[in-house]
Scaffold this active site. Structure first.
Site, PDB file in Angstrom:
ATOM      1  N   GLY A   1       0.835  -1.192   0.000  1.00  9.72           N
ATOM      2  CA  GLY A   1       0.000   0.000   0.000  1.00  9.72           C
ATOM      3  C   GLY A   1       0.866   1.237   0.000  1.00  9.72           C
TER       4      GLY A   1
ATOM      5  N   GLN B   1       3.144   9.844   1.721  1.00  4.66           N
ATOM      6  CA  GLN B   1       4.480   9.229   1.750  1.00  4.66           C
ATOM      7  C   GLN B   1       5.370   9.676   0.598  1.00  4.66           C
ATOM      8  OE1 GLN B   1       2.643   5.146   2.340  1.00  4.66           O
ATOM      9  NE2 GLN B   1       4.555   4.902   3.465  1.00  4.66           N
TER      10      GLN B   1
ATOM     11  N   CYS C   1       6.192  -0.440   7.333  1.00  3.17           N
ATOM     12  CA  CYS C   1       5.851   0.788   6.622  1.00  3.17           C
ATOM     13  C   CYS C   1       7.049   1.202   5.780  1.00  3.17           C
ATOM     14  CB  CYS C   1       5.500   1.892   7.611  1.00  3.17           C
ATOM     15  SG  CYS C   1       5.016   3.432   6.809  1.00  3.17           S
ATOM     16  N   LEU C   2       6.780   1.574   4.532  1.00  3.81           N
ATOM     17  CA  LEU C   2       7.864   1.979   3.633  1.00  3.81           C
ATOM     18  C   LEU C   2       8.549   3.255   4.134  1.00  3.81           C
ATOM     19  CD1 LEU C   2       6.087   1.276   0.229  1.00  3.81           C
ATOM     20  CD2 LEU C   2       7.876  -0.101   1.315  1.00  3.81           C
TER      21      LEU C   2
ATOM     22  N   HIS D   1      -4.190   1.612   7.967  1.00  2.08           N
ATOM     23  CA  HIS D   1      -2.798   2.095   7.999  1.00  2.08           C
ATOM     24  C   HIS D   1      -2.639   3.267   7.020  1.00  2.08           C
ATOM     25  CE1 HIS D   1       1.752   1.104   7.887  1.00  2.08           C
ATOM     26  NE2 HIS D   1       1.594   1.897   6.841  1.00  2.08           N
ATOM     27  N   GLU D   2      -3.228   3.145   5.825  1.00  2.00           N
ATOM     28  CA  GLU D   2      -3.090   4.202   4.808  1.00  2.00           C
ATOM     29  C   GLU D   2      -3.896   5.448   5.176  1.00  2.00           C
ATOM     30  OE1 GLU D   2      -0.705   3.656   3.120  1.00  2.00           O
ATOM     31  OE2 GLU D   2      -0.609   1.479   2.926  1.00  2.00           O
TER      32      GLU D   2
ATOM     33  N   HIS E   1      -1.965   7.495   7.477  1.00  3.61           N
ATOM     34  CA  HIS E   1      -0.953   8.331   6.803  1.00  3.61           C
ATOM     35  C   HIS E   1      -1.556   9.654   6.345  1.00  3.61           C
ATOM     36  CE1 HIS E   1       2.746   6.049   6.539  1.00  3.61           C
ATOM     37  NE2 HIS E   1       2.157   4.999   6.007  1.00  3.61           N
TER      38      HIS E   1
HETATM   39  O1  GNR Z   1       4.079  -2.727   2.585  1.00  2.00           O
HETATM   40  C1  GNR Z   1       3.418  -2.559   3.612  1.00  2.00           C
HETATM   41  N1  GNR Z   1       3.068  -3.614   4.361  1.00  2.00           N
HETATM   42  C2  GNR Z   1       2.171  -3.562   5.426  1.00  2.00           C
HETATM   43  C3  GNR Z   1       2.097  -4.645   6.287  1.00  2.00           C
HETATM   44  C4  GNR Z   1       1.201  -4.625   7.331  1.00  2.00           C
HETATM   45  C5  GNR Z   1       0.382  -3.551   7.529  1.00  2.00           C
HETATM   46  C6  GNR Z   1       0.453  -2.458   6.692  1.00  2.00           C
HETATM   47  C7  GNR Z   1       1.335  -2.465   5.639  1.00  2.00           C
HETATM   48  S1  GNR Z   1       1.398  -1.103   4.564  1.00  2.00           S
HETATM   49  C8  GNR Z   1       3.072  -1.184   4.032  1.00  2.00           C
HETATM   50  C9  GNR Z   1       3.334  -0.150   2.960  1.00  2.00           C
HETATM   51  C10 GNR Z   1       3.156   1.230   3.567  1.00  2.00           C
HETATM   52  O2  GNR Z   1       3.985   1.756   4.257  1.00  2.00           O
HETATM   53  N2  GNR Z   1       2.027   1.830   3.351  1.00  2.00           N
HETATM   54  O3  GNR Z   1       1.767   3.025   3.910  1.00  2.00           O
HETATM   55 NI    NI Z   2       2.960   3.046   5.725  1.00  2.00          NI
END
Ligand code: GNR
Ligand code: NI
Length: 176
Positions: free
Chosen positions: A46, A51, A101-102, A143-144, A147
């Site tokens: 995601g 980001q 998270c990236l 999670h997104e 952000h």
């Molecule tokens: O790649 C991602 N893996 C992930 C694993 C568990 C819960 C959320 C994520 S999102 C993350 C990519 C990212 O940072 N998205 O904002």
């Molecule tokens: Ni993230």
């Protein structure tokens, strides 16, 4: 094809609250395409516009299902776009997932969130949708959306765990 730079902690841009998209036009569709390029390049599931330093409420997700086994195993892309996503309701039941998270490279922590949610959003044509989410997709969408509000997964864990994780990240960067 445009792979954008992903902001990493402690970049202040990650704390910005993104503005709603007013019109879903070609400029927005270009951002979406670039976000997919960036997400696939970074091997994430995601990505939120926040980001990549774009303060607009745009999210892309692709859980990439693996079909087949062994030699025949293939990953099948399943790109999903959420513009102006909003949580309508969340379940009382929580589930825990080892999140990454990236923007916080190679660091993981168990995060508890509602196991299921109902959300509203616009697609790439500007059409409104409402749907129910569970499993990893529910986790990823929450999670997104975090952000877009300047919230990171480390905000959901204890200060002790957060400090340990950030220390490991600093160490890892110094070693690199
Ligand atoms: O790649 C991602 N893996 C992930 C694993 C568990 C819960 C959320 C994520 S999102 C993350 C990519 C990212 O940072 N998205 O904002
Ligand atoms: Ni993230």
């Amino acid at each position: 094809m445009a792979v954008l730079e992903i902001l990493e902690v402690p970049h202040p841009g990650l704390r910005a609250v993104a503005k709603p998209v007013e019109t879903v036009d070609d400029a927005v569709r270009t951002i979406v395409a670039d976000m997919f390029d960036t997400m696939y390049d970074a091997r994430g599931i995601g990505l939120a516009a926040t980001q990549v330093g774009i303060e607009q409420r745009i999210v892309v997700i692709d859980l990439q299902e693996t079909v087949g086994e062994g030699e025949e195993a293939k990953t099948v892309r399943d790109p999903k776009v959420y513009i102006n996503p909003e949580l309508v309701s969340v379940s009382e039941e929580l589930s825990s997932y080892n999140e990454g998270c990236l923007s916080i490279p190679e660091q993981y922590a168990e995060v508890e969130r509602p196991a299921r949610c109902t959300a509203r959003w616009l697609d790439e044509q500007g059409e409104a949708h409402e749907g129910e989410f569970d499993g990893l997709l529910a986790t990823a969408l929450q999670h997104e959306i975090d952000h877009l509000n300047g919230v990171l997964f480390i905000d959901h864990i204890s200060k002790l765990k957060r400090d340990m994780l950030l220390k490991k990240l600093t160490k890892m960067r110094k070693a690199a």
